[in-house]
Design an enzyme around this catalytic site. Sequence first.
Site, mmCIF file in Angstrom:
data_model
loop_
_atom_site.group_PDB
_atom_site.id
_atom_site.type_symbol
_atom_site.label_atom_id
_atom_site.label_comp_id
_atom_site.label_asym_id
_atom_site.label_seq_id
_atom_site.Cartn_x
_atom_site.Cartn_y
_atom_site.Cartn_z
ATOM 1 N N CYS A 297 44.362 35.061 42.915
ATOM 2 C CA CYS A 297 45.286 36.050 43.470
ATOM 3 C C CYS A 297 44.878 36.396 44.910
ATOM 4 O O CYS A 297 43.759 36.823 45.163
ATOM 5 C CB CYS A 297 45.266 37.304 42.605
ATOM 6 S SG CYS A 297 46.189 38.661 43.355
ATOM 7 N N ASP B 288 51.229 36.474 49.057
ATOM 8 C CA ASP B 288 50.466 35.816 48.006
ATOM 9 C C ASP B 288 51.083 34.442 47.811
ATOM 10 O O ASP B 288 52.266 34.226 48.094
ATOM 11 C CB ASP B 288 50.542 36.609 46.711
ATOM 12 C CG ASP B 288 49.473 36.193 45.730
ATOM 13 O OD1 ASP B 288 48.456 36.906 45.631
ATOM 14 O OD2 ASP B 288 49.643 35.129 45.088
ATOM 15 N N HIS C 42 51.128 38.609 40.886
ATOM 16 C CA HIS C 42 50.392 38.407 39.642
ATOM 17 C C HIS C 42 50.431 39.643 38.753
ATOM 18 O O HIS C 42 49.851 39.633 37.679
ATOM 19 C CB HIS C 42 48.938 38.065 39.949
ATOM 20 C CG HIS C 42 48.768 36.807 40.751
ATOM 21 N ND1 HIS C 42 48.547 35.583 40.193
ATOM 22 C CD2 HIS C 42 48.804 36.588 42.101
ATOM 23 C CE1 HIS C 42 48.445 34.665 41.141
ATOM 24 N NE2 HIS C 42 48.608 35.259 42.315
ATOM 25 N N SER D 49 40.719 29.361 49.481
ATOM 26 C CA SER D 49 40.341 30.206 48.339
ATOM 27 C C SER D 49 39.001 29.841 47.727
ATOM 28 O O SER D 49 38.525 30.566 46.843
ATOM 29 C CB SER D 49 41.414 30.114 47.259
ATOM 30 O OG SER D 49 42.667 30.480 47.806
#
Lengths: 619, 376
Positions: free
Chosen positions: A384, A365, A371, A326
């Site tokens: 997210c 996710d 989320h 991420s």
Amino acid sequence: MAANLRIKDHWAEQRLFLGRLILSALLICALSGLVIARLVQLQLIDYDHYSAQSQGNRIRVQPVPPTRGLIFDRHGRVLAENVPSYQLELVPEQVPDLDATLSGLAEIGLLDPVDIAELKELIASHRSFDSIAIRQRLDDEAVARFAVNRPRFPGVEIRARLARNYPYGPAFAHAVGYVGGISAAEKRELDEAEYAGTAVIGKVAVEASYERLLHGKVGHAEVLVNARGRIMDRLGGEASRPGEDLVLSLDVETQLAAWQGLAGRRGAVVAIDPNTGEILAFVSAPSYDSNAFSSGMTRREFRRLQEDPDRPLFNRALRGTYPPGSTIKPLLGLAALDSIGLRPDDTVYCGGYYQLPGKSHRYRDWKPGGHGPVDLHRAIAESCDVYFYDLARQLGIERIASYLKMFGLGSRTGIDLGGEKSGLVPTPEWKRAAFRRREDQVWYPGETVITGIGQGYLLATPLQLAEATATIAARGKRYRPSMLRGVRDPVSGDIEYLGPEPLDEVAVTEPEHWDRIISAMHAVLQSQIGTARAVGYDAPFTMAGKSGTAQVFSVAQDEEYESEDIAERMRDHALFVAFAPLERPAIAVAVVVENGESGSRTAAPIARRVIETYLGTGP
Amino acid sequence: MTTLLNGSRPPRLTATARLLGRLHLDGMLLAGILAIMALGLLVLYSAVGQSEALVLRQAIRLLVALAAMLLVAQLPPAWYRRLAPWLYLAGLLLLALVLYTGDIGKGARRWLDIGLRFQPSEIMKLALPMMLAWLLHERPLPPSFGTILLCLALTLLPVAMIALQPDLGTAILITLAGAAVIFLAGIGAAYLFSAIGVALVSLPALWYFVMHDYQKSRVLTLLDPDRDPLGAGYHIIQSKIAIGSGGLFGKGWLNGSQAQLEFLPERSTDFIFAVIGEEFGLLGALSVLLIYLLIVSRGLFIAATAQDTFSRLLAGSISLTFFFYVFVNTAMVIGLLPVVGVPLPLISAGGTSMVTLLTGFGILMSIQTHRKLLAR
């Protein structure tokens, strides 16, 4: 012209010629006799005289090796120095019984009995009048022990030499490197005259990159030696010029903070000054003691290092390639703002998984329940995945690749260290070339989707991640990462600084794009919703960052992820990138902890500790 | 029985002799050359500190030079006679070029770089005797005064250009090559003695006007090596110690302390004879000399049996020049002549001069193997 009218008389001419040949032969005999007489005079009559001269005092030109340059950190603290050390040297032709001598030395504890076979090989490879170091770095006690037993060992001597010493040992080993014996391959590359009398050469990292500066210039001394090569008198010569001292951009405290943060872990930390590209910390763990190399380690010790499953010799910061996870989400957000007109307020509903239109595969996710509705700010702050799966689909792989490459991913940063890896930014074109089987050469839409969260084929080194983070901190300005800050004249002490080397900027259409991305990264650490708020909320300065967790082990569909069941080496890698302070960024950091499981819990505290130490606000 | 009956047939040749004949090689000359080369590689291995790479490089040079010899031996001598004036002109042109544009190596302008670097003075080593032999070929011998003057002019022109580079050693050797041709052509005793007289008288002029300081110091050093033991005298002192301490049998291969401890300078090039003297003693040095003398004798024999003036003069000059090389080098190493940069032929490490030498031997072989059967 009367002469030319004479008729050529071949018989007379040949007789004349033969006469001349006989004269020539006589001349040859006379001259040869002269040479032979002289040889007889030198080698028989005056033999005793010349033999005595050959045995007696003689003049010999000896190389005077230069002193290797010192290496300092940015505040002048010594990272590599030369310390006098005693070593045991042996001249084979002066040793009456080699086996007895070596085993005798082992008896009084000056040699390790297991090294003897190797030493004999070493001695056999030298000429019989060479002085060969058989044991380096003797302590005072060992010197005393040898002195007592000296009469037992003719041909063995204690010599004072300069040995390379690294005060910080393992903490700086992967940044500073070490020196070691000159290999046969290296010998072919270098100017042998310049290395006459020098036994070591820089092997890796800064010691290798700046070998030419560090080495200096060889000098020579004319000495009077006796028949055994012992120096009787010094006659003159030319002094050597010491190598240049190097001032690195590393900061000892920051480096040690990173080193301690990684204690007991496998991983890497790279910290960069975003305003110059100067490397502030460069740590790879586990590491090794660079002093062991410069004091001549045995083959067994070296093999132990090589075969260690934690690979201490592997420079993870420079050569370890990891899926960035991420940590690349801010880069994708910027790409979308800049190129496809993404509006920051647009929301995507996250229900815990993502599906491509018409496909059944679920891209999960990290948060099982999802989320809810997220915009760009929340998507980065909460990390997210669904938002970025969709964003990646909208951008397409070509555009993603071109933006990642602008930030330096997929190619070497050009740091002044050898052996850097380039990582990988995948594209359909790359896939066609990289795979042999036709069905593997196809680029699947799903591969674009997972690139959105930094998974799949995407690979980056910790150095590249730090450089990309520094680029965000500097709002697009880029500099070549560098270890060398300046060169110090060893005689005058004057330092000449090199200055930053700018690279191609990352240019965006609207400067506000940077603000949005940086503010979202700020929220990661210092807001109610951020994934790393536990690390950032009490910091006495503003900081921005992004966590990342990279899968090592793929979890099958609908299977529960239970880390306890997975062997330690199958756990996810933990990553964190950060910079601070927001107002005037002074440091950008990338942290990778192998199998550290959670970027925000494992890697982020290390990043904070490094930043804190550098900004001088730490405990 | 058939051989006995057929008396005019030459004796049956062995397979080796047939092969040599077909390749236009002279067996005795080749045997001497190969023997010296083999010995040379052995000595070189010791002189360069047992570096296989350097010996291998020298072996490759030797092979290249041998190939040049083989090539040159294929053409009959008449070809070389026709080629002689053109080669001489080309040599002069290249020498002129060197003086203007040549590369400087070790303080002298000797090298020419046209694709590969070489010294044009090497060409002159063969081109000059060829030119003189060509000139004398058509004229009645002994040569007239005018012819002698022409020969002198043709010799001094390239010699002066080489001396200007400055390369005194090569200039002297080329002078000797020219002088050998003139001498063999049979100039009268009166000319001969007056030439020697002129040379002796002009020596002081040479000393004061032509020779460089370093050249003078080499001559002075020869007379008194101890006047500068660390500078100019160093070579000669160390070389004499090396040879003298070798004694009758030598210190043994790879065991010469002067050579192995690096006291002896230039031990793989100009001073390699000292390594022979130190490691193989008087017996070794004499053996090497003997092989050289055998090569020279064979060369003189080829000259004696050659069939025309050009071949005779050229073969004689090549053989004598080869002896001069050996003599000048060994005499320098044992302290009889001043230090001039002349390598020991076929043994010293180095490329260009090796090719020139073997080209010369190739011409000798061409002369020997292209003889027509004449009715006597």
